[in-house]
Design a protein around this motif. Sequence first.
Motif, PDB file in Angstrom:
ATOM      1  N   PHE A 153       0.857  -1.186   0.000  1.00  0.00           N
ATOM      2  CA  PHE A 153       0.000   0.000   0.000  1.00  0.00           C
ATOM      3  C   PHE A 153       0.902   1.248   0.000  1.00  0.00           C
ATOM      4  O   PHE A 153       1.677   1.440  -0.912  1.00  0.00           O
ATOM      5  CB  PHE A 153      -0.971  -0.018   1.184  1.00  0.00           C
ATOM      6  N   ARG A 154       0.825   2.091   1.033  1.00  0.00           N
ATOM      7  CA  ARG A 154       1.654   3.297   1.059  1.00  0.00           C
ATOM      8  C   ARG A 154       2.850   3.167   1.981  1.00  0.00           C
ATOM      9  O   ARG A 154       3.613   4.117   2.138  1.00  0.00           O
ATOM     10  CB  ARG A 154       0.813   4.490   1.516  1.00  0.00           C
ATOM     11  N   ASP A 155       3.036   2.031   2.607  1.00  0.00           N
ATOM     12  CA  ASP A 155       4.112   1.838   3.582  1.00  0.00           C
ATOM     13  C   ASP A 155       5.273   1.090   2.932  1.00  0.00           C
ATOM     14  O   ASP A 155       5.077   0.191   2.101  1.00  0.00           O
ATOM     15  CB  ASP A 155       3.611   1.047   4.792  1.00  0.00           C
ATOM     16  N   THR A 156       6.490   1.485   3.319  1.00  0.00           N
ATOM     17  CA  THR A 156       7.697   0.793   2.861  1.00  0.00           C
ATOM     18  C   THR A 156       8.313   0.030   4.026  1.00  0.00           C
ATOM     19  O   THR A 156       8.318   0.500   5.164  1.00  0.00           O
ATOM     20  CB  THR A 156       8.723   1.797   2.303  1.00  0.00           C
ATOM     21  N   PHE A 157       8.843  -1.146   3.716  1.00  0.00           N
ATOM     22  CA  PHE A 157       9.505  -1.996   4.694  1.00  0.00           C
ATOM     23  C   PHE A 157      10.916  -2.255   4.182  1.00  0.00           C
ATOM     24  O   PHE A 157      11.086  -2.845   3.111  1.00  0.00           O
ATOM     25  CB  PHE A 157       8.722  -3.294   4.889  1.00  0.00           C
ATOM     26  N   GLU A 158      11.896  -1.784   4.940  1.00  0.00           N
ATOM     27  CA  GLU A 158      13.277  -1.725   4.454  1.00  0.00           C
ATOM     28  C   GLU A 158      14.186  -2.607   5.301  1.00  0.00           C
ATOM     29  O   GLU A 158      13.783  -3.109   6.356  1.00  0.00           O
ATOM     30  CB  GLU A 158      13.761  -0.264   4.487  1.00  0.00           C
ATOM     31  N   ASP A 159      15.444  -2.754   4.817  1.00  0.00           N
ATOM     32  CA  ASP A 159      16.458  -3.569   5.507  1.00  0.00           C
ATOM     33  C   ASP A 159      15.905  -4.968   5.794  1.00  0.00           C
ATOM     34  O   ASP A 159      16.002  -5.483   6.918  1.00  0.00           O
ATOM     35  CB  ASP A 159      16.907  -2.898   6.809  1.00  0.00           C
ATOM     36  N   LEU A 160      15.321  -5.559   4.771  1.00  0.00           N
ATOM     37  CA  LEU A 160      14.648  -6.838   4.957  1.00  0.00           C
ATOM     38  C   LEU A 160      15.605  -8.010   4.778  1.00  0.00           C
ATOM     39  O   LEU A 160      16.550  -7.958   3.994  1.00  0.00           O
ATOM     40  CB  LEU A 160      13.498  -6.979   3.951  1.00  0.00           C
ATOM     41  N   THR A 161      15.323  -9.064   5.505  1.00  0.00           N
ATOM     42  CA  THR A 161      15.920 -10.384   5.280  1.00  0.00           C
ATOM     43  C   THR A 161      14.799 -11.315   4.839  1.00  0.00           C
ATOM     44  O   THR A 161      13.608 -11.037   5.104  1.00  0.00           O
ATOM     45  CB  THR A 161      16.572 -10.908   6.562  1.00  0.00           C
ATOM     46  N   PRO A 162      15.105 -12.399   4.159  1.00  0.00           N
ATOM     47  CA  PRO A 162      14.024 -13.321   3.750  1.00  0.00           C
ATOM     48  C   PRO A 162      13.190 -13.803   4.929  1.00  0.00           C
ATOM     49  O   PRO A 162      11.965 -13.950   4.803  1.00  0.00           O
ATOM     50  CB  PRO A 162      14.800 -14.463   3.082  1.00  0.00           C
ATOM     51  N   GLU A 163      13.829 -14.029   6.069  1.00  0.00           N
ATOM     52  CA  GLU A 163      13.081 -14.512   7.231  1.00  0.00           C
ATOM     53  C   GLU A 163      12.096 -13.460   7.745  1.00  0.00           C
ATOM     54  O   GLU A 163      10.921 -13.767   8.030  1.00  0.00           O
ATOM     55  CB  GLU A 163      14.048 -14.906   8.353  1.00  0.00           C
ATOM     56  N   ARG A 164      12.573 -12.203   7.875  1.00  0.00           N
ATOM     57  CA  ARG A 164      11.703 -11.134   8.351  1.00  0.00           C
ATOM     58  C   ARG A 164      10.603 -10.859   7.335  1.00  0.00           C
ATOM     59  O   ARG A 164       9.440 -10.597   7.712  1.00  0.00           O
ATOM     60  CB  ARG A 164      12.518  -9.867   8.615  1.00  0.00           C
ATOM     61  N   PHE A 165      10.895 -10.930   6.063  1.00  0.00           N
ATOM     62  CA  PHE A 165       9.884 -10.692   5.034  1.00  0.00           C
ATOM     63  C   PHE A 165       8.808 -11.772   5.070  1.00  0.00           C
ATOM     64  O   PHE A 165       7.609 -11.481   4.895  1.00  0.00           O
ATOM     65  CB  PHE A 165      10.558 -10.650   3.666  1.00  0.00           C
ATOM     66  N   ALA A 166       9.202 -13.004   5.316  1.00  0.00           N
ATOM     67  CA  ALA A 166       8.216 -14.083   5.426  1.00  0.00           C
ATOM     68  C   ALA A 166       7.285 -13.846   6.612  1.00  0.00           C
ATOM     69  O   ALA A 166       6.066 -14.111   6.535  1.00  0.00           O
ATOM     70  CB  ALA A 166       8.929 -15.426   5.559  1.00  0.00           C
ATOM     71  N   GLU A 167       7.808 -13.332   7.724  1.00  0.00           N
ATOM     72  CA  GLU A 167       6.969 -13.028   8.874  1.00  0.00           C
ATOM     73  C   GLU A 167       5.957 -11.933   8.544  1.00  0.00           C
ATOM     74  O   GLU A 167       4.787 -12.002   8.951  1.00  0.00           O
ATOM     75  CB  GLU A 167       7.842 -12.589  10.055  1.00  0.00           C
ATOM     76  N   ILE A 168       6.393 -10.899   7.805  1.00  0.00           N
ATOM     77  CA  ILE A 168       5.490  -9.803   7.440  1.00  0.00           C
ATOM     78  C   ILE A 168       4.372 -10.326   6.542  1.00  0.00           C
ATOM     79  O   ILE A 168       3.189  -9.954   6.700  1.00  0.00           O
ATOM     80  CB  ILE A 168       6.277  -8.673   6.756  1.00  0.00           C
ATOM     81  N   ILE A 169       4.699 -11.194   5.603  1.00  0.00           N
ATOM     82  CA  ILE A 169       3.675 -11.751   4.713  1.00  0.00           C
ATOM     83  C   ILE A 169       2.655 -12.545   5.519  1.00  0.00           C
ATOM     84  O   ILE A 169       1.440 -12.438   5.289  1.00  0.00           O
ATOM     85  CB  ILE A 169       4.343 -12.617   3.628  1.00  0.00           C
ATOM     86  N   ASP A 170       3.107 -13.330   6.483  1.00  0.00           N
ATOM     87  CA  ASP A 170       2.182 -14.115   7.299  1.00  0.00           C
ATOM     88  C   ASP A 170       1.266 -13.212   8.120  1.00  0.00           C
ATOM     89  O   ASP A 170       0.066 -13.509   8.290  1.00  0.00           O
ATOM     90  CB  ASP A 170       2.974 -15.041   8.224  1.00  0.00           C
ATOM     91  N   LEU A 171       1.798 -12.113   8.627  1.00  0.00           N
ATOM     92  CA  LEU A 171       0.962 -11.204   9.409  1.00  0.00           C
ATOM     93  C   LEU A 171      -0.111 -10.557   8.551  1.00  0.00           C
ATOM     94  O   LEU A 171      -1.271 -10.417   8.983  1.00  0.00           O
ATOM     95  CB  LEU A 171       1.846 -10.135  10.069  1.00  0.00           C
ATOM     96  N   TYR A 172       0.247 -10.138   7.345  1.00  0.00           N
ATOM     97  CA  TYR A 172      -0.764  -9.553   6.451  1.00  0.00           C
ATOM     98  C   TYR A 172      -1.780 -10.601   6.025  1.00  0.00           C
ATOM     99  O   TYR A 172      -2.983 -10.297   5.889  1.00  0.00           O
ATOM    100  CB  TYR A 172      -0.089  -8.937   5.224  1.00  0.00           C
ATOM    101  N   ASP A 173      -1.340 -11.810   5.804  1.00  0.00           N
ATOM    102  CA  ASP A 173      -2.268 -12.861   5.408  1.00  0.00           C
ATOM    103  C   ASP A 173      -3.254 -13.165   6.522  1.00  0.00           C
ATOM    104  O   ASP A 173      -4.422 -13.527   6.265  1.00  0.00           O
ATOM    105  CB  ASP A 173      -1.470 -14.120   5.030  1.00  0.00           C
ATOM    106  N   ALA A 174      -2.817 -12.998   7.768  1.00  0.00           N
ATOM    107  CA  ALA A 174      -3.701 -13.246   8.906  1.00  0.00           C
ATOM    108  C   ALA A 174      -4.542 -12.027   9.271  1.00  0.00           C
ATOM    109  O   ALA A 174      -5.299 -12.073  10.257  1.00  0.00           O
ATOM    110  CB  ALA A 174      -2.864 -13.670  10.121  1.00  0.00           C
ATOM    111  N   GLY A 175      -4.437 -10.937   8.497  1.00  0.00           N
ATOM    112  CA  GLY A 175      -5.207  -9.737   8.786  1.00  0.00           C
ATOM    113  C   GLY A 175      -4.624  -8.885   9.887  1.00  0.00           C
ATOM    114  O   GLY A 175      -5.311  -8.025  10.443  1.00  0.00           O
TER     115      GLY A 175
END
Length: 351
Positions: A153-175
């Motif tokens: 959307f309008r938010d940026t998520f920076e300095d990512l690692t694959p592990e941290r990015f996977a956690e963010i995807i799971d949180l968005y998928d869970a609402g």
Amino acid sequence: MSVRRLAEASLQPASFAFNRANAAAAKQWIKKYPKGREQSAVIPLLMLAQEQEGWVTKAAIETISDMLDMPYIRGLEVATFYTQYQLNPVGSRAHIQVCGTTPCMLRGSEALMDVCRSKIHHDQFHTNDKGTLSWEEVECLGACVNAPMVMIFRDTFEDLTPERFAEIIDLYDAGKGASVTPGPQNGRITSEPASGLTTLKSEKAILKATRDRETRAAAKAAKDAEPAAAAAASVPPAAPAAPVAPSNASKPKTDAVETSPARKSPSATKVAPAVEKAASVAAPLHSAANANKAEPQVEDVSKQRKGPKNKAEPASAFKAPEAKVKPAKAVAKAAKPSPGNKSRPTGKKPV
């Protein structure tokens, strides 16, 4: 060049209308443009429609075109030209844009895309099985110093690692996407060095309260030092040092009058203008005859004779016999008939 088309008719909704908040925002956007130029608001209005529906539908384009009194084709041109508009359905909870430009690619954005392929869908612009998530690769999102990064959307998520990015995807998928703090995900603040601040560690230069406190302390110290200063003033001052002559080290060494060390200007002695004029040499009187004269070498040149000018050629220049031109007198003499010529006219009139 990629071709951007609207989604299939089976995916298009029958109608579109702004909700109350976005309708008020749309009116504010239209008011920002002068009268007769309201059609310039088509870009922000399309963004409002995308934020409301998740993607830009055909009904939304037509509704916005009617609001701005513009042909449908003009609205379609804008929506299909800019890649910021999603023309197909995206994830209902998150559409993830992964930056794939050089800085992010060097810092591991390809690994982030692999996470999207494994958790969402192998191909871009496709939703997961539940229809809640989708992803795409985009160009620079403007946070190169914090690479790799993604935008949701309008938010940026920076300095990512694959592990941290996977956690963010799971949180968005869970609402629970609202619980994720945007920005750097490795603990640093904005774009400061990963090891911590190296400059501006003190707040003295930026806080007005600190500067005011230091100013008051300096004023108090100066007031306390006044008796000592008065005692020091009673001591007779030492003799001033002799003035030091200016250095000539930077002056160029030439023979010009301007750089001569023997010449000092302006002169300390002032002369009256009348005296200076009397000592000056008078200017020569004007003479039109002398002014019109040229140099002696030019005056001695003989004038060109009248008549045709012969082309100057070197004496040794070779010329074919048939190309030689006879003198004018010789040609005229040969033109006269000889006395023995029977065709010579007698001067008698025919009977």
